[in-house]
Design a protein around this motif. Structure first.
Motif, PDB file in Angstrom:
ATOM      1  N   SER A   1       0.830  -1.206   0.000  1.00  0.00           N
ATOM      2  CA  SER A   1       0.000   0.000   0.000  1.00  0.00           C
ATOM      3  C   SER A   1       0.866   1.257   0.000  1.00  0.00           C
ATOM      4  O   SER A   1       0.494   2.264  -0.601  1.00  0.00           O
ATOM      5  N   TYR A   2       2.025   1.198   0.659  1.00  0.00           N
ATOM      6  CA  TYR A   2       2.923   2.347   0.660  1.00  0.00           C
ATOM      7  C   TYR A   2       3.498   2.578  -0.738  1.00  0.00           C
ATOM      8  O   TYR A   2       3.614   3.734  -1.194  1.00  0.00           O
ATOM      9  N   PHE A   3       3.868   1.491  -1.405  1.00  0.00           N
ATOM     10  CA  PHE A   3       4.343   1.630  -2.783  1.00  0.00           C
ATOM     11  C   PHE A   3       3.242   2.171  -3.680  1.00  0.00           C
ATOM     12  O   PHE A   3       3.496   2.962  -4.591  1.00  0.00           O
ATOM     13  N   GLU A   4       1.999   1.748  -3.433  1.00  0.00           N
ATOM     14  CA  GLU A   4       0.878   2.242  -4.228  1.00  0.00           C
ATOM     15  C   GLU A   4       0.731   3.751  -4.069  1.00  0.00           C
ATOM     16  O   GLU A   4       0.442   4.469  -5.040  1.00  0.00           O
ATOM     17  N   ILE A   5       0.928   4.245  -2.843  1.00  0.00           N
ATOM     18  CA  ILE A   5       0.872   5.694  -2.613  1.00  0.00           C
ATOM     19  C   ILE A   5       1.959   6.395  -3.416  1.00  0.00           C
ATOM     20  O   ILE A   5       1.713   7.413  -4.071  1.00  0.00           O
ATOM     21  N   LEU A   6       3.169   5.844  -3.371  1.00  0.00           N
ATOM     22  CA  LEU A   6       4.275   6.441  -4.117  1.00  0.00           C
ATOM     23  C   LEU A   6       3.970   6.479  -5.610  1.00  0.00           C
ATOM     24  O   LEU A   6       4.137   7.517  -6.263  1.00  0.00           O
ATOM     25  N   PHE A   7       3.504   5.367  -6.157  1.00  0.00           N
ATOM     26  CA  PHE A   7       3.237   5.313  -7.587  1.00  0.00           C
ATOM     27  C   PHE A   7       2.103   6.260  -7.970  1.00  0.00           C
ATOM     28  O   PHE A   7       2.165   6.931  -9.007  1.00  0.00           O
ATOM     29  N   SER A   8       1.063   6.323  -7.144  1.00  0.00           N
ATOM     30  CA  SER A   8      -0.071   7.197  -7.437  1.00  0.00           C
ATOM     31  C   SER A   8       0.353   8.657  -7.419  1.00  0.00           C
ATOM     32  O   SER A   8      -0.023   9.447  -8.304  1.00  0.00           O
ATOM     33  N   VAL A   9       1.142   9.034  -6.407  1.00  0.00           N
ATOM     34  CA  VAL A   9       1.595  10.420  -6.290  1.00  0.00           C
ATOM     35  C   VAL A   9       2.446  10.803  -7.488  1.00  0.00           C
ATOM     36  O   VAL A   9       2.212  11.841  -8.138  1.00  0.00           O
ATOM     37  N   THR A  10       3.446   9.998  -7.807  1.00  0.00           N
ATOM     38  CA  THR A  10       4.372  10.370  -8.875  1.00  0.00           C
ATOM     39  C   THR A  10       3.711  10.325 -10.239  1.00  0.00           C
ATOM     40  O   THR A  10       3.916  11.243 -11.057  1.00  0.00           O
ATOM     41  N   MET A  11       2.939   9.305 -10.522  1.00  0.00           N
ATOM     42  CA  MET A  11       2.364   9.165 -11.857  1.00  0.00           C
ATOM     43  C   MET A  11       1.177  10.101 -12.085  1.00  0.00           C
ATOM     44  O   MET A  11       1.094  10.799 -13.101  1.00  0.00           O
ATOM     45  N   TRP A  12       0.237  10.158 -11.114  1.00  0.00           N
ATOM     46  CA  TRP A  12      -0.949  10.993 -11.304  1.00  0.00           C
ATOM     47  C   TRP A  12      -0.610  12.473 -11.252  1.00  0.00           C
ATOM     48  O   TRP A  12      -1.139  13.266 -12.037  1.00  0.00           O
ATOM     49  N   TRP A  13       0.258  12.858 -10.321  1.00  0.00           N
ATOM     50  CA  TRP A  13       0.621  14.269 -10.252  1.00  0.00           C
ATOM     51  C   TRP A  13       1.372  14.707 -11.502  1.00  0.00           C
ATOM     52  O   TRP A  13       1.199  15.828 -11.977  1.00  0.00           O
ATOM     53  N   SER A  14       2.205  13.833 -12.027  1.00  0.00           N
ATOM     54  CA  SER A  14       2.927  14.167 -13.262  1.00  0.00           C
ATOM     55  C   SER A  14       1.947  14.294 -14.419  1.00  0.00           C
ATOM     56  O   SER A  14       2.062  15.208 -15.241  1.00  0.00           O
ATOM     57  N   ALA A  15       0.986  13.378 -14.482  1.00  0.00           N
ATOM     58  CA  ALA A  15      -0.025  13.441 -15.543  1.00  0.00           C
ATOM     59  C   ALA A  15      -0.839  14.732 -15.431  1.00  0.00           C
ATOM     60  O   ALA A  15      -1.122  15.395 -16.443  1.00  0.00           O
TER      61      ALA A  15
END
Length: 254
Positions: A173-187
């Motif tokens: 779940s922590y990795f999911e937060i990292l991926f969501s933050v980096t990918m969605w915010w970049s998008a």
């Protein structure tokens, strides 16, 4: 020298010769954005992880701009992180369209790189680096309602990698937060709405402020509607600010 009252309570540091200031409002904004990750009686760690990764993402983004600016022009820069995001203050304007494009894209590119590095770390942990990198790109889509049921059967062989080693669902779940933050915010940042990097790219390509801001207003309006439908009030407020910002610039072109 007397301290500037506008920077009291701020965090100051210099990295790679770039002076950085983080305002208290930046931490407060991250706290509000991640508030849904905490409910009374449950662990506060997911919220703290979100705030940490969110700040890392903002810093990576702005350092991407600043370092690319230094590489292309030899100039210096400073960074400020506040409630509405970060800003790399460049000492001189880029000279060519190519430089503008590369500097604009370096920010979201650096944020995406952070997510990919997290995916690589996950992959090394579970013994399958390629699976980790793939998960870093695909897992953020699981936050979209209805997508999970469609994606899960197709990704099941890949997600079985979670069972390898000692990795726990909480860590995932922590990795999911990292991926969501980096990918969605970049998008989000690549969407052409002033003053995002996507708008800088569109403006550089069209050289037309009116077209760029008109596109920005349409996208911001659509995101406001989508945010309200999903009850994401804070995101709707941010998009409302962007809509107003683009409208003000559009009016100046009339």
């Amino acid at each position: 020298m007397e301290e500037d009252t506008r920077t009291r309570g701020c965090l100051h540091f210099t990295l790679w010769g770039i002076h950085t200031t983080i305002y208290p409002s930046a931490w407060l904004a991250l706290l509000v954005l991640g508030s849904s990750l905490y409910t009374p009686g449950n662990s506060i760690r997911p919220l703290l992880v979100f705030i940490t990764f969110g700040m890392l993402c903002l810093l990576m983004h702005e350092y991407g701009h600043a370092l690319m600016h230094r590489l292309l022009t030899g100039g210096s820069a400073s960074i400020r992180i506040a409630a509405l995001g970060g800003k790399a203050h460049l000492d001189s304007a880029p000279c060519s369209r190519k430089q503008i494009l590369l500097i604009a894209l370096a920010g979201p590119g650096a944020s995406i790189l952070l997510g990919l590095l997290g995916g690589l770390a996950l992959g090394i942990w579970i013994g399958n680096p390629l699976a980790g990198l793939s998960i870093s790109c695909l897992l953020p889509f699981f936050s979209i309602p209805g997508v999970t049921d469609w994606l899960l059967p197709h990704l099941y062989p890949l997600l079985k990698a979670y069972q390898i080693g000692s990795i726990t669902p909480e860590t995932v779940s922590y990795f999911e937060i990292l991926f969501s933050v980096t990918m969605w915010w970049s998008a989000f940042n690549l969407l052409p709405m002033m003053p995002t990097d996507g708008a800088r790219v569109l403006l550089c390509l069209t050289r037309n402020v009116r077209v760029t801001t008109l596109v920005g207003m349409v996208i911001a309006g659509g995101l406001i509607l989508l945010s309200l439908l999903r009850s994401e009030i804070f995101l709707a407020l941010i998009c409302g600010f962007l809509l107003h910002y683009n409208y003000r610039i559009f009016k100046q072109t009339l």
